[in-house]
Design an enzyme around this catalytic site. Sequence first.
Site, PDB file in Angstrom:
ATOM      1  N   GLU A 167     -78.825 -71.149  13.296  1.00 53.16           N
ATOM      2  CA  GLU A 167     -79.488 -71.934  14.344  1.00 53.16           C
ATOM      3  C   GLU A 167     -80.980 -71.558  14.424  1.00 53.16           C
ATOM      4  OE1 GLU A 167     -77.388 -71.758  18.191  1.00 53.16           O
ATOM      5  OE2 GLU A 167     -79.321 -71.304  19.117  1.00 53.16           O
ATOM      6  N   HIS A 201     -73.693 -68.017  12.868  1.00 51.21           N
ATOM      7  CA  HIS A 201     -73.982 -69.361  13.398  1.00 51.21           C
ATOM      8  C   HIS A 201     -75.336 -69.344  14.116  1.00 51.21           C
ATOM      9  CE1 HIS A 201     -74.253 -71.960  16.945  1.00 51.21           C
ATOM     10  NE2 HIS A 201     -73.579 -72.879  16.263  1.00 51.21           N
ATOM     11  N   ASN A 202     -75.530 -68.353  14.968  1.00 49.20           N
ATOM     12  CA  ASN A 202     -76.787 -68.282  15.712  1.00 49.20           C
ATOM     13  C   ASN A 202     -77.968 -68.006  14.780  1.00 49.20           C
ATOM     14  OD1 ASN A 202     -74.987 -68.505  17.826  1.00 49.20           O
ATOM     15  ND2 ASN A 202     -76.085 -67.078  19.137  1.00 49.20           N
ATOM     16  N   LYS A 249     -69.829 -66.164  14.764  1.00 48.97           N
ATOM     17  CA  LYS A 249     -70.709 -66.707  15.827  1.00 48.97           C
ATOM     18  C   LYS A 249     -72.130 -66.169  15.653  1.00 48.97           C
ATOM     19  CE  LYS A 249     -72.247 -68.628  19.600  1.00 48.97           C
ATOM     20  NZ  LYS A 249     -72.875 -67.853  20.574  1.00 48.97           N
ATOM     21  N   SER A 264     -69.781 -71.549  21.196  1.00 43.13           N
ATOM     22  CA  SER A 264     -71.105 -72.150  21.067  1.00 43.13           C
ATOM     23  C   SER A 264     -71.144 -73.517  21.720  1.00 43.13           C
ATOM     24  CB  SER A 264     -71.521 -72.277  19.605  1.00 43.13           C
ATOM     25  OG  SER A 264     -72.790 -72.920  19.537  1.00 43.13           O
TER      26      SER A 264
HETATM   27  P1  NBP Z   1     -74.059 -63.889  32.390  1.00 45.23           P
HETATM   28  O1  NBP Z   1     -74.227 -63.395  31.018  1.00 45.23           O
HETATM   29  O2  NBP Z   1     -75.255 -64.114  33.223  1.00 45.23           O
HETATM   30  O3  NBP Z   1     -73.084 -62.876  33.173  1.00 45.23           O
HETATM   31  C1  NBP Z   1     -72.813 -63.026  34.537  1.00 45.23           C
HETATM   32  C2  NBP Z   1     -71.382 -62.649  34.819  1.00 45.23           C
HETATM   33  O4  NBP Z   1     -71.105 -61.289  34.427  1.00 45.23           O
HETATM   34  C3  NBP Z   1     -71.088 -62.741  36.306  1.00 45.23           C
HETATM   35  O5  NBP Z   1     -69.797 -63.244  36.480  1.00 45.23           O
HETATM   36  C4  NBP Z   1     -71.176 -61.275  36.744  1.00 45.23           C
HETATM   37  O6  NBP Z   1     -70.460 -60.995  37.911  1.00 45.23           O
HETATM   38  C5  NBP Z   1     -70.525 -60.613  35.566  1.00 45.23           C
HETATM   39  N1  NBP Z   1     -70.730 -59.164  35.503  1.00 45.23           N
HETATM   40  C6  NBP Z   1     -71.845 -58.439  35.241  1.00 45.23           C
HETATM   41 BR1  NBP Z   1     -73.498 -59.156  34.958  1.00 45.23          BR
HETATM   42  N2  NBP Z   1     -71.642 -57.119  35.246  1.00 45.23           N
HETATM   43  C7  NBP Z   1     -70.332 -56.973  35.516  1.00 45.23           C
HETATM   44  C8  NBP Z   1     -69.504 -55.847  35.658  1.00 45.23           C
HETATM   45  N3  NBP Z   1     -69.974 -54.619  35.478  1.00 45.23           N
HETATM   46  N4  NBP Z   1     -68.214 -56.045  35.979  1.00 45.23           N
HETATM   47  C9  NBP Z   1     -67.732 -57.279  36.156  1.00 45.23           C
HETATM   48  N5  NBP Z   1     -68.467 -58.407  36.015  1.00 45.23           N
HETATM   49  C10 NBP Z   1     -69.754 -58.252  35.702  1.00 45.23           C
HETATM   50  O7  NBP Z   1     -73.170 -65.230  32.428  1.00 45.23           O
HETATM   51  P2  NBP Z   1     -73.140 -66.490  31.423  1.00 45.23           P
HETATM   52  O8  NBP Z   1     -74.506 -66.995  31.122  1.00 45.23           O
HETATM   53  O9  NBP Z   1     -72.143 -67.428  31.999  1.00 45.23           O
HETATM   54  O10 NBP Z   1     -72.578 -65.895  30.059  1.00 45.23           O
HETATM   55  C11 NBP Z   1     -71.323 -65.251  29.984  1.00 45.23           C
HETATM   56  C12 NBP Z   1     -71.118 -64.741  28.574  1.00 45.23           C
HETATM   57  O11 NBP Z   1     -71.088 -65.849  27.680  1.00 45.23           O
HETATM   58  C13 NBP Z   1     -72.235 -63.826  28.066  1.00 45.23           C
HETATM   59  O12 NBP Z   1     -71.686 -62.815  27.265  1.00 45.23           O
HETATM   60  C14 NBP Z   1     -73.084 -64.735  27.230  1.00 45.23           C
HETATM   61  O13 NBP Z   1     -73.784 -64.033  26.218  1.00 45.23           O
HETATM   62  C15 NBP Z   1     -72.034 -65.649  26.651  1.00 45.23           C
HETATM   63  N6  NBP Z   1     -72.507 -66.954  26.208  1.00 45.23           N
HETATM   64  C16 NBP Z   1     -73.443 -67.629  26.928  1.00 45.23           C
HETATM   65  C17 NBP Z   1     -73.864 -68.889  26.510  1.00 45.23           C
HETATM   66  C18 NBP Z   1     -74.874 -69.649  27.320  1.00 45.23           C
HETATM   67  O14 NBP Z   1     -75.323 -70.699  26.832  1.00 45.23           O
HETATM   68  N7  NBP Z   1     -75.239 -69.197  28.506  1.00 45.23           N
HETATM   69  C19 NBP Z   1     -73.303 -69.462  25.370  1.00 45.23           C
HETATM   70  C20 NBP Z   1     -72.332 -68.773  24.671  1.00 45.23           C
HETATM   71  C21 NBP Z   1     -71.943 -67.520  25.107  1.00 45.23           C
HETATM   72  P3  NBP Z   1     -71.178 -61.119  39.343  1.00 45.23           P
HETATM   73  O15 NBP Z   1     -71.128 -62.549  39.708  1.00 45.23           O
HETATM   74  O16 NBP Z   1     -70.339 -60.274  40.223  1.00 45.23           O
HETATM   75  O17 NBP Z   1     -72.576 -60.591  39.207  1.00 45.23           O
END
Ligand code: NBP
Length: 478
Positions: A190, A186-187, A183, A128
């Site tokens: 939130e 937590h959300n 987690k 988080s």
């Molecule tokens: P995203 O959730 O937008 O995911 C993008 C990533 O997933 C890219 O690296 C993409 O690769 C990869 N990907 C996908 Br889409 N399909 C794939 C597949 N079939 N095989 C391999 N790679 C694949 O990214 P994020 O916002 O950085 O979040 C990452 C994780 O963290 C998520 O689960 C999210 O829920 C979690 N999270 C996010 C936050 C936040 O604030 N954003 C906070 C806490 C947790 P590519 O580049 O090749 O398309």
Amino acid sequence: ATADIGVTGLAVMGSNLARNFARHGYTVALHNRTTARTTALVDAHGDEGSFVATETPEEFVAALKRPRRLLVMVKAGDPTDAVIREFAPLLEEGDVIIDGGNAHFEDTRRRERQLREQGIHFVGTGVSGGEEGALNGPSIMPGGSPHSYESLGPMLEKIAAKADDGAPCTTHIGPDGAGHFVKMVHNGIEYADMQLIAEAYHLLRAIGGYDPQQISEIFRTWNTGRLDSYLIEITAEVLAHTDAATGKPFVDVVADQAEQKGTGRWTVQIALDLGVPVSGIAEAVFARALSGHADLRAASRGLPGPQAKALKGEAAATFADQVEQALYASKIVSYTQGFHQIQAGSDAYGWDIDLGRIASIWRGGCIIRAAFLDHITAAYEGRPDLPSLLSDQRFAEEIGAAQDDWRAVVAAAAHGGVPAPGFSAALAYYDALRAERLPAALTQAQRDFFGAHTYRRADREGVFHTLWGGDRSEVDAG
Ligand code: NBP
């Protein structure tokens, strides 16, 4: 092999966590399905630490020291399964896969079970703090085997946020899905916190008569007291912001329809399954859902109701103080409900979660970080078997002192026709817990009437049924 840890999935979260590890002196192997992201990361931030950029899964795995630690930061759901299918065959016994995405804890349980058969430790981990937290220190909630935490824990403790007393905001939560479950809650909390703050704002505006700038000031003041928290702080910032295009308060130009990604909804769904009354979280999820029904709202706008009259001067200031009390009391209830759900999950799945530790790792890095969490930690440290946060003397006294104002605010909301589902639900929960007798007796009697569902008596042991269709005598149904 030189890398201490590898990160695959280099969108914002993965990139920032990789940089965070590197900045703490770890050598980090990098991989992403689309290599351009890997290259972009190294080009922009390669000088921040030691990175090993790789293109193929084989190269990536080969770059990792054993036992290999592989952090997966891809989109939750099918992509996570796809990545596991791709990497698991390349790994060996004792290696660790960490899933830092927002996975559903049931998926994490399934993945952990499958990988365990292969001797691979699967660590479903809540993270988080958004992108900034990922870079500068998130709150980290790892599940999985205690063994996996032995090698992974010290690394997570380095990159995690630090609370004011210097303690890292991470701990081993419990086996398999425990980290993602915590987690999720937590959300949910939130969501509830945000809803309560939104209601406070709405009441201060509609009944208190304050404008957004003045409400920003009120929040700023609250943030120096017991409500001191990240969410109150950013609320003050948002309310002080003016839209450049129109010169209006920013809050007035944003469409009043709140979206959601799903963890709040999961919290409520699971709470229903576990039978835990998380009414504050549920109201927060439903409030967002209701806001999104634009057509229904448009069709209902002409319904009769009072027009809230704005207070002035001293009366407005008094009302603002009452809203602070209502917000604080309702917040205690939200956390009481959220911790109840964590306890229930821990009991149902055999996780043995230490609730005081959970409050303590939420003190920094995460979205609900707040001074208030210190008191929750203290409550559970003082009494690990605390039946409810409301049984803690400090919280009981605080909520007792707030209750008159809390009731006044809920009444003012009802009289003024201002929806305050979070405040009202929290108060109803509090009064239901306090009640000597609940009308559940009548509900159970009705069930016996139409469905012969039987009932227990308050005055003696046993299970009974009344012959409602006959002479209404009572029979032993045990
Ligand atoms: P995203 O959730 O937008 O995911 C993008 C990533 O997933 C890219 O690296 C993409 O690769 C990869 N990907 C996908 Br889409 N399909 C794939 C597949 N079939 N095989 C391999 N790679 C694949 O990214 P994020 O916002 O950085 O979040 C990452 C994780 O963290 C998520 O689960 C999210 O829920 C979690 N999270 C996010 C936050 C936040 O604030 N954003 C906070 C806490 C947790 P590519 O580049 O090749 O398309």
